[in-house]
Design a protein around this motif. Structure first.
Motif, short mmCIF file in Angstrom:
data_model
loop_
_atom_site.label_atom_id
_atom_site.label_comp_id
_atom_site.label_asym_id
_atom_site.label_seq_id
_atom_site.Cartn_x
_atom_site.Cartn_y
_atom_site.Cartn_z
N VAL F 203 0.83 -1.20 0.00
CA VAL F 203 0.00 0.00 0.00
C VAL F 203 0.87 1.26 0.00
CG1 VAL F 203 -1.71 1.35 1.29
CG2 VAL F 203 -1.96 -1.14 1.11
N THR F 204 1.81 1.30 0.93
CA THR F 204 2.66 2.50 1.00
C THR F 204 3.57 2.59 -0.23
OG1 THR F 204 4.05 1.18 2.48
CG2 THR F 204 2.59 2.81 3.50
N ALA F 205 4.07 1.45 -0.67
CA ALA F 205 4.91 1.48 -1.88
C ALA F 205 4.10 2.03 -3.06
CB ALA F 205 5.44 0.09 -2.20
N ALA F 206 2.85 1.58 -3.19
CA ALA F 206 2.02 2.04 -4.31
C ALA F 206 1.79 3.54 -4.25
CB ALA F 206 0.70 1.28 -4.31
N VAL F 207 1.62 4.07 -3.05
CA VAL F 207 1.41 5.52 -2.93
C VAL F 207 2.62 6.28 -3.47
CG1 VAL F 207 1.14 7.46 -1.32
CG2 VAL F 207 -0.20 5.35 -1.01
N THR F 208 3.82 5.87 -3.06
CA THR F 208 5.00 6.64 -3.51
C THR F 208 5.23 6.44 -5.01
OG1 THR F 208 6.61 4.89 -3.04
CG2 THR F 208 6.08 6.41 -1.24
N PHE F 209 4.95 5.25 -5.54
CA PHE F 209 5.15 5.04 -6.98
C PHE F 209 4.09 5.79 -7.79
CE2 PHE F 209 7.46 0.74 -6.19
CZ PHE F 209 8.60 1.44 -5.81
N ALA F 210 2.86 5.83 -7.29
CA ALA F 210 1.82 6.59 -7.98
C ALA F 210 2.21 8.07 -8.02
CB ALA F 210 0.48 6.40 -7.29
N GLU F 211 2.66 8.57 -6.88
CA GLU F 211 3.13 9.97 -6.86
C GLU F 211 4.28 10.16 -7.84
OE1 GLU F 211 2.16 11.28 -2.24
OE2 GLU F 211 4.03 10.23 -2.69
N SER F 212 5.18 9.19 -7.91
CA SER F 212 6.31 9.29 -8.83
C SER F 212 5.83 9.42 -10.27
CB SER F 212 7.22 8.06 -8.70
OG SER F 212 7.81 8.03 -7.41
N LEU F 213 4.90 8.55 -10.67
CA LEU F 213 4.41 8.61 -12.05
C LEU F 213 3.76 9.96 -12.35
CD1 LEU F 213 2.89 5.03 -12.60
CD2 LEU F 213 5.15 5.88 -13.29
N VAL F 214 2.97 10.43 -11.40
CA VAL F 214 2.31 11.72 -11.61
C VAL F 214 3.36 12.83 -11.75
CG1 VAL F 214 0.75 13.44 -10.61
CG2 VAL F 214 0.22 10.98 -10.41
N ARG F 215 4.34 12.82 -10.84
CA ARG F 215 5.38 13.86 -10.91
C ARG F 215 6.17 13.76 -12.22
NH1 ARG F 215 8.69 12.36 -5.95
NH2 ARG F 215 10.10 13.95 -6.77
N LEU F 216 6.37 12.54 -12.72
CA LEU F 216 7.12 12.34 -13.96
C LEU F 216 6.28 12.65 -15.20
CD1 LEU F 216 8.82 8.96 -12.97
CD2 LEU F 216 10.06 11.09 -13.44
N GLY F 217 4.99 12.93 -14.99
CA GLY F 217 4.13 13.19 -16.14
C GLY F 217 3.82 11.93 -16.94
N LEU F 218 3.96 10.76 -16.33
CA LEU F 218 3.72 9.51 -17.06
C LEU F 218 2.33 8.99 -16.74
CD1 LEU F 218 7.12 7.65 -16.54
CD2 LEU F 218 6.28 8.74 -18.63
#
Lengths: 243, 243, 243, 243, 243, 243
Positions: F203-218
């Motif tokens: 759950v926590t891993a998914a939150v940081t990766f989702a944020e990463s994708l959004v920040r990367l514009g992907l």
């Protein structure tokens, strides 16, 4: 947090370009410490270049360790020395090819890699197999643009890249493009406007994933595979590793 | 013919032991030129040691090249720097892990590797995957004998090895044993008498295969993967690679 | 040492041609004993031919065993009966496809096979999978030259072969060519002059590898997979196997 | 329809036992034509036995062809000569190992094979890989009951089998059991009562699948892989194959 | 015996067409009970359609269970809900893609799938991997004929299909064609006359295989993987699953 | 940014527990919108539960879409409906099993999964294969703790978990532990203190990766695999999908 961004080749302009891209994507509280070895090749385009750069890179990891960085990024698409770096570091270490493949696998089921010289293609294939992403990669395509020419930012270089990406989309049915070189970070924005699929750059992906690991409190397991190496005698130009 | 036998670590006694084993198996007309780097770790037991040794090893390959050797052997079970060596050499290059796996696959369908420290197990698995022999390997077993202790030839070391081999035979159903270290060459004869299955030593296997390639007129393909690297600037302790 | 070279088909001219190539590469002290079954097909170009030849071949292995040969070579690119031969022999047994793949994997990371009839392509693929070399093979190419036409040595046959090799280099990015037929041994020299990549012939490779195993004191493991078969009743044309 | 059931070994009682099991499962209109070679081993328990039986079996396939059978079944768990049989037959050909694996994969995701001598285990593994079912097989277990002892129907043989099946269920988490021998067909009913998982027998499975193919109008593709072999000279004990 | 044939989409004409094809191939004593969900999409051409259809399909399986059917067939080429159906059913369950792949693997070593919309290609690849047939599939080809257009039986649709099949034969060297849609069952006869390779239709194959399992007394293993799910609360539109 | 966290089961306390863990790790500017379907099972412990939950989950994805969320997280370890969700969403979608495997592969080369009921083990294996992480997973271990018991936080539950983790470390040589259930998020901290290897919570891993994708514009590629499904008629309880 402090993230050490290591350009494993000895080209300073490339380090600076990466540092800018990295700082631009980083979180407000993240400090990017960009560095490059004082030894080794000006670009990494063969297994030979990779072997030399990997050895030189170990000194940078050690410097980062002493500077208490929170994570290290190895910013060359061959991920040189990644396993070794994980052994000697205590903070997490991420390679940019690895980061790019992870990001791609989260947004598509079939990507192509567009890289520079064809001499770097075998390394890309090897990494895809090693990490477990080979089944998602349609093709590794070389543009035969020398790495250092990427710095020049010329229109011709851009055109070659965009053409290769279109071929990946049409011929390979690629659903996303992984850019296979650290020096491509600044062309990403332009490619994204021109192309209808996600364009993935390893440097920026690595920054966000490194931050993620740090925030999650995860660091490389020291149990087994990446345990700290036994100390032992080193001679000659590596005697500073005597511990 | 001249075969360069490179011990990638900096332990001289180990180089000599290997040289004897190599010369003993070599054809009458074959001259074994044993050598070791002037830089690097005294033993190779981690990915870190491997990375340093690989870079140091490149100088030895270059020396062999200038001495017009007919083949190079990289005599450490991790085959450090093998791909890079094939790029810069013109004569064939063989690693001893590679040679041992080839020999094993010609005499059985299921072997176990008996190696030294458990820190070298991941490298063995990686090579088995990379070369395509993983399906033939039942297990990679570590005795946790430090590499340099092998030089001491003690009865205790032999007993540990022979016990591990018996476990491989009984527990893994191993049909042959691959000895996972260059420093084991001289214990082979004794193990062969004690055990009912083929015992494979990479150093001697590599010598006969290197001779085979030379006699067959085969050398590393310079077309594609192993093409000669582009010349480029190298700085610092690698500036002698400026070409 | 004595090496039995078995041509599994019943074409005598082919046996002689192979024998010459084998003797030419063999060590001074090696005696090549060339033979062929007294039963079976004149050429092996299908799974059916392979099955018949394999059974007939067993008699030759038994003859070699009684003549105390030091190694057996099965000189047909499908390696017919290899596992069965290893069970009934005590000396090592090598197939020429196997030998060619091993040699190729030591000098490149991507080869193509150039073979005769397309009906032999599935067998080549099966062997590549079975041995673990499939990842190194770019393509298996059929020239559709019947096996026995290879004996005729015509210019047309040579031209077809060399053209197919060039296509392998250009279209498959092949870094080496494995010749997929025992009857091609004598064209090797000519192809090597014409082509920029290693050309690999299984017959000569098998001779040097068989010599290597003998010199290394390695023979097929009789523990497990290749154990001597239980004796049992055989009837009809196989009653000589009653033991 | 007429289905030829070939027992590839030369043990007549085994042929009869299989014929009964086959006829019992067959559709009302299906005639089982049970046969066995007039040449070859009394049981098949090694690669050597397999090679001899495969060659002898070809004559039976030819007989079935001339008798216009609608399908051929090769009723030995090693599926000897299956590819060759498909080349020379025009009706479909099914092996009983193949049939058993297909049936198992339709009723579970993880099965174990319980077979006779451990010398047949490598063949089972090879077939699992070749057909694509290896990922579903937890273990191939040998009871070390000689094939011909299965005919004796003793209580001791049954107990050994049922014990091995229970071990498969408990140790391998097997969800179904594939019986790895043609001679086990008549013990199936008893095992099914004793065990809580599906028990799969290849002979009966092959009968229903052969009938299915015939009813579906499907026969072996003669395009490519299984094309009719080229006619050519055969000599000696195979001269009847001269066509 | 009673076989429930479930069309997982909500298009009644397609259900009827399948039912006719199924009844035509079925054994005299077999009753085909054709059905379709009362909920869900009119055709299944995406992962989204598949997810909705799979949930709706569970009700049909439950109905079949209460009607004491002897087997269930899921008649959509994506095999939606197959694993879940096997959990809640006690009779065997077969998917038509699964059935078609099994049939193809019994008559050739290399097939191509010819399917409808390209949006269904990833599902076909996923199933090939999951079942273990990927190594036999040369290509999955989309005609981009919408599923519901297949009902119209037009000459244009037939021509598109036959052309795609010829391309599979010539370009992929396909030795057989698997038709990748349930709605194609009635075109099979015409394609078979036009094409020189086996044409495989999953609906009819599934009927004969389902009958085979029933005749063999085999049903889905309830040990492990496909055990009956634990009862638990379900709410909203799934509250009828409260048990 | 707004991240929709979907608990695919209908247990509200579990949704709340996850929401807390997610919000605690999220960036300052991130709003976690936690939700759960109004239809379906109270826990997901079988393929059947998974199929029902996946269909119900689609409505939540649609809600998130209309609420303009920046990313969706599917917070059940089986990643139900992930591919379908990617088709109908425009923002990126991440599953928590997927996220956990990615995180684990960045910090070790061998992990074990510790999950709840053994009925969920096959799903975990299937995902590991599908994503390409199977080579890194030593074992999937079931504790046979029912999912809903995790909410109770009892000491007994904790002891079972920690014991299973220790077994993974000692018996599997696991270098990290992936927790195979969304409901385990709050036990992570306690396990981390007790165990010497990284403990990974999806759950926590998914939150940081989702944020990463959004920040990367992907965002998910809409080219090919995950293209928006064709609109079509839906009936019955899915008629709201008529578009």
């Amino acid at each position: 947090m402090k993230i050490q961004l290591i350009n494993p080749n000895t080209s300073q302009p490339m380090t600076q370009k990466m540092a800018q891209a990295a700082q631009a994507i980083a979180l407000p509280g993240t400090q990017i410490i960009a560095t490059q070895p004082q030894h080794g090749p000006k670009s990494i385009e063969s297994a030979f270049d990779d072997v030399i750069a990997a050895a030189a890179l170990m000194d940078e990891i050690a410097d980062g360790y002493h500077a208490n960085v929170d994570a290290h990024i190895i910013a060359c698409f061959g991920d040189p020395g990644l396993d070794a770096a994980r052994e000697i570091a205590t903070a997490p270490v991420i390679g940019i090819a690895e980061a790019a493949f992870h990001a791609a696998s989260l947004v598509c089921r079939r990507f192509s890699v567009v890289t520079t010289l064809s001499s770097t293609v075998p390394t890309a294939h090897h990494l895809l197999e090693h990490y477990g992403f080979a089944h998602l990669c349609a093709q590794v395509r070389a543009t035969d643009i020398p790495v250092l020419d990427l710095e020049k930012h010329s229109e011709a270089v851009y055109q070659q890249l965009v053409n290769e990406c279109w071929q990946a989309i049409h011929q390979d049915n690629a659903q996303a493009i992984v850019l296979g070189c650290a020096g491509m970070a600044d062309i990403v924005a332009r490619l994204r406007e021109a192309l209808p699929v996600p364009i993935i750059d390893g440097v920026t992906a690595a920054v966000t994933f490194a931050e993620s690991l740090v925030r999650l409190g995860l660091t490389t397991s020291k149990h087994g595979h990446y345990a700290v190496p036994k100390t032992k005698p080193f001679i000659g130009r590596y005697q500073h590793w005597n511990r």
